[in-house]
Write an enzyme that holds these catalytic residues in place. Sequence first.
Site, PDB file in Angstrom:
ATOM      1  N   TYR A 194      13.821  35.303  64.567  1.00 37.55           N
ATOM      2  CA  TYR A 194      13.861  34.689  65.892  1.00 37.55           C
ATOM      3  C   TYR A 194      14.683  35.515  66.879  1.00 37.55           C
ATOM      4  CZ  TYR A 194      11.721  30.102  64.966  1.00 37.55           C
ATOM      5  OH  TYR A 194      10.855  29.073  64.706  1.00 37.55           O
ATOM      6  N   LYS A 246      11.977  35.397  50.417  1.00 32.90           N
ATOM      7  CA  LYS A 246      10.907  36.193  49.823  1.00 32.90           C
ATOM      8  C   LYS A 246      11.557  37.473  49.297  1.00 32.90           C
ATOM      9  CE  LYS A 246       6.789  36.078  50.135  1.00 32.90           C
ATOM     10  NZ  LYS A 246       5.809  35.830  49.034  1.00 32.90           N
ATOM     11  N   ASP A 303       7.054  30.745  49.594  1.00 31.11           N
ATOM     12  CA  ASP A 303       5.670  30.274  49.452  1.00 31.11           C
ATOM     13  C   ASP A 303       5.561  29.275  48.304  1.00 31.11           C
ATOM     14  OD1 ASP A 303       6.217  32.368  47.671  1.00 31.11           O
ATOM     15  OD2 ASP A 303       4.175  33.171  47.720  1.00 31.11           O
ATOM     16  N   ASP A 348      11.778  26.723  59.671  1.00 32.03           N
ATOM     17  CA  ASP A 348      10.931  26.123  60.707  1.00 32.03           C
ATOM     18  C   ASP A 348       9.667  25.560  60.060  1.00 32.03           C
ATOM     19  OD1 ASP A 348      10.028  25.543  63.362  1.00 32.03           O
ATOM     20  OD2 ASP A 348       8.777  27.338  63.277  1.00 32.03           O
ATOM     21  N   ASP A 362       8.701  21.405  58.949  1.00 35.97           N
ATOM     22  CA  ASP A 362       7.514  20.697  59.457  1.00 35.97           C
ATOM     23  C   ASP A 362       6.706  20.144  58.285  1.00 35.97           C
ATOM     24  OD1 ASP A 362       7.984  21.226  62.158  1.00 35.97           O
ATOM     25  OD2 ASP A 362       5.883  21.735  62.536  1.00 35.97           O
TER      26      ASP A 362
HETATM   27  C1  IPM Z   1      11.783  23.640  66.048  1.00 34.85           C
HETATM   28  C2  IPM Z   1      10.787  24.152  67.049  1.00 34.85           C
HETATM   29  C3  IPM Z   1      11.403  25.341  67.772  1.00 34.85           C
HETATM   30  C4  IPM Z   1      11.590  26.445  66.761  1.00 34.85           C
HETATM   31  C5  IPM Z   1      10.630  25.836  69.005  1.00 34.85           C
HETATM   32  C6  IPM Z   1      10.394  24.736  70.019  1.00 34.85           C
HETATM   33  C7  IPM Z   1      11.331  27.001  69.656  1.00 34.85           C
HETATM   34  O1  IPM Z   1       9.585  24.454  66.413  1.00 34.85           O
HETATM   35  O2  IPM Z   1      12.898  23.285  66.442  1.00 34.85           O
HETATM   36  O3  IPM Z   1      11.446  23.594  64.863  1.00 34.85           O
HETATM   37  O4  IPM Z   1      10.658  27.208  66.445  1.00 34.85           O
HETATM   38  O5  IPM Z   1      12.704  26.555  66.248  1.00 34.85           O
HETATM   39 MG    MG Z   2       9.496  23.893  64.370  1.00 30.57          MG
END
Ligand code: IPM
Ligand code: MG
Length: 372
Positions: A142, A193, A226, A250, A254
């Site tokens: 990032y 990884k 993975d 990230d 999710d």
């Molecule tokens: C998160 C989001 C952010 C990230 C975006 C909005 C920059 O996906 O907080 O997980 O990628 O960190």
């Molecule tokens: Mg995210």
Amino acid sequence: MTKHSIVILPGDGIGHEVMAEVKKIIHWVSANTDLSFDITEDHLGGTAIDAYGVPLADSTLEKCRAADAVLMGAVGGPQWDKVDYNIRPEAGLLRLRKELELFANLRPAIVFDALVDASTLKAEIVRGLNIMIVRELTGGVYFGSPRGIEDLGNGQRRGVNTQVYTTMEIERVARVAFELARKRHGRVTSCEKANVMESGKLWREDVTALHAREYGDVQLNHMYADNCAMQLLRNPKQFDVIVTDNLFGDILSDEASMLTGSLGMLPSASLGAADENGKRAALYEPVHGSAPDIAGQGKANPLAAILSFAMALTYSFHRGDIGEQIEWAVEDVLAQGIRTGDIMADGCTPVGTAAMGDAVLQTLERQKANAA
Ligand code: IPM
Ligand code: MG
């Protein structure tokens, strides 16, 4: 009376709607406990681009730096898709994380009993699930340099990002994971990884060395990211604490959120290092985004934002007891069958954002009456 300063950054899209419900809960806490709050509100993301020309104004950053905690809604939206990459709404959030050095992002994935059927996985796989993902938040691909898109002059372009970690960055986030594991079930899974990336090899070696030096009482295992993605779906209850880098975190967070049924349920805390007085910079935000498709319609689920405030009570204001009351109230509301659209199920009562916030408030009131 202990007074705490909070900066609220509703951000964009549903951020405004969910933060309005959080404010109701904050007022309830100040009316019913010995805590009180000094609240400042400001812009972040697209609304900040519109108001100040940048997604995070220096003046906003300074307010956040001075506050005891920052509560954020969500950032981003199609109206700002065309703005320059480094002033996109997301860049404001990334800058805030970086400037406050919020290197440890805590993303719990908890399956509430009432929501077992909201998960796309079988009930027996997710019932009772309670995992904590600790995502490194201020390093890795990032923020690494070199980065950019370069013109190769022959009709071709080249996009570059750099994955980079130092021992200091790896150790400080691993330490947070080990400390959390001690208060939970004593197990940490570290994901990278190491089979293909030097930064992953270093990650594995540094986590192993720190563990041997200081955290022998915690059980540590390593997993390729993975494989972790696969294991989260196969048998998520094998995990207690997962620690991983910024990008894998990230993605894995999710994925983990969907084990719980909805991204609308997941809170997060982003923490910096504690200073000599035990104070740490902290940002609390739901894991979900600004959901432009339903923004402004009063449909969004405010529970992730409300649970993020509960995390603030635990991690910033050292009042885990009040944080727990809010978590119980949320659990109770779900057990009452009150549901926003994202977690709606047969026989449940559909409500909008404000009614969901009110239901949490009423349940807090009832809990209080029962305790008296
Ligand atoms: C998160 C989001 C952010 C990230 C975006 C909005 C920059 O996906 O907080 O997980 O990628 O960190
Ligand atoms: Mg995210």
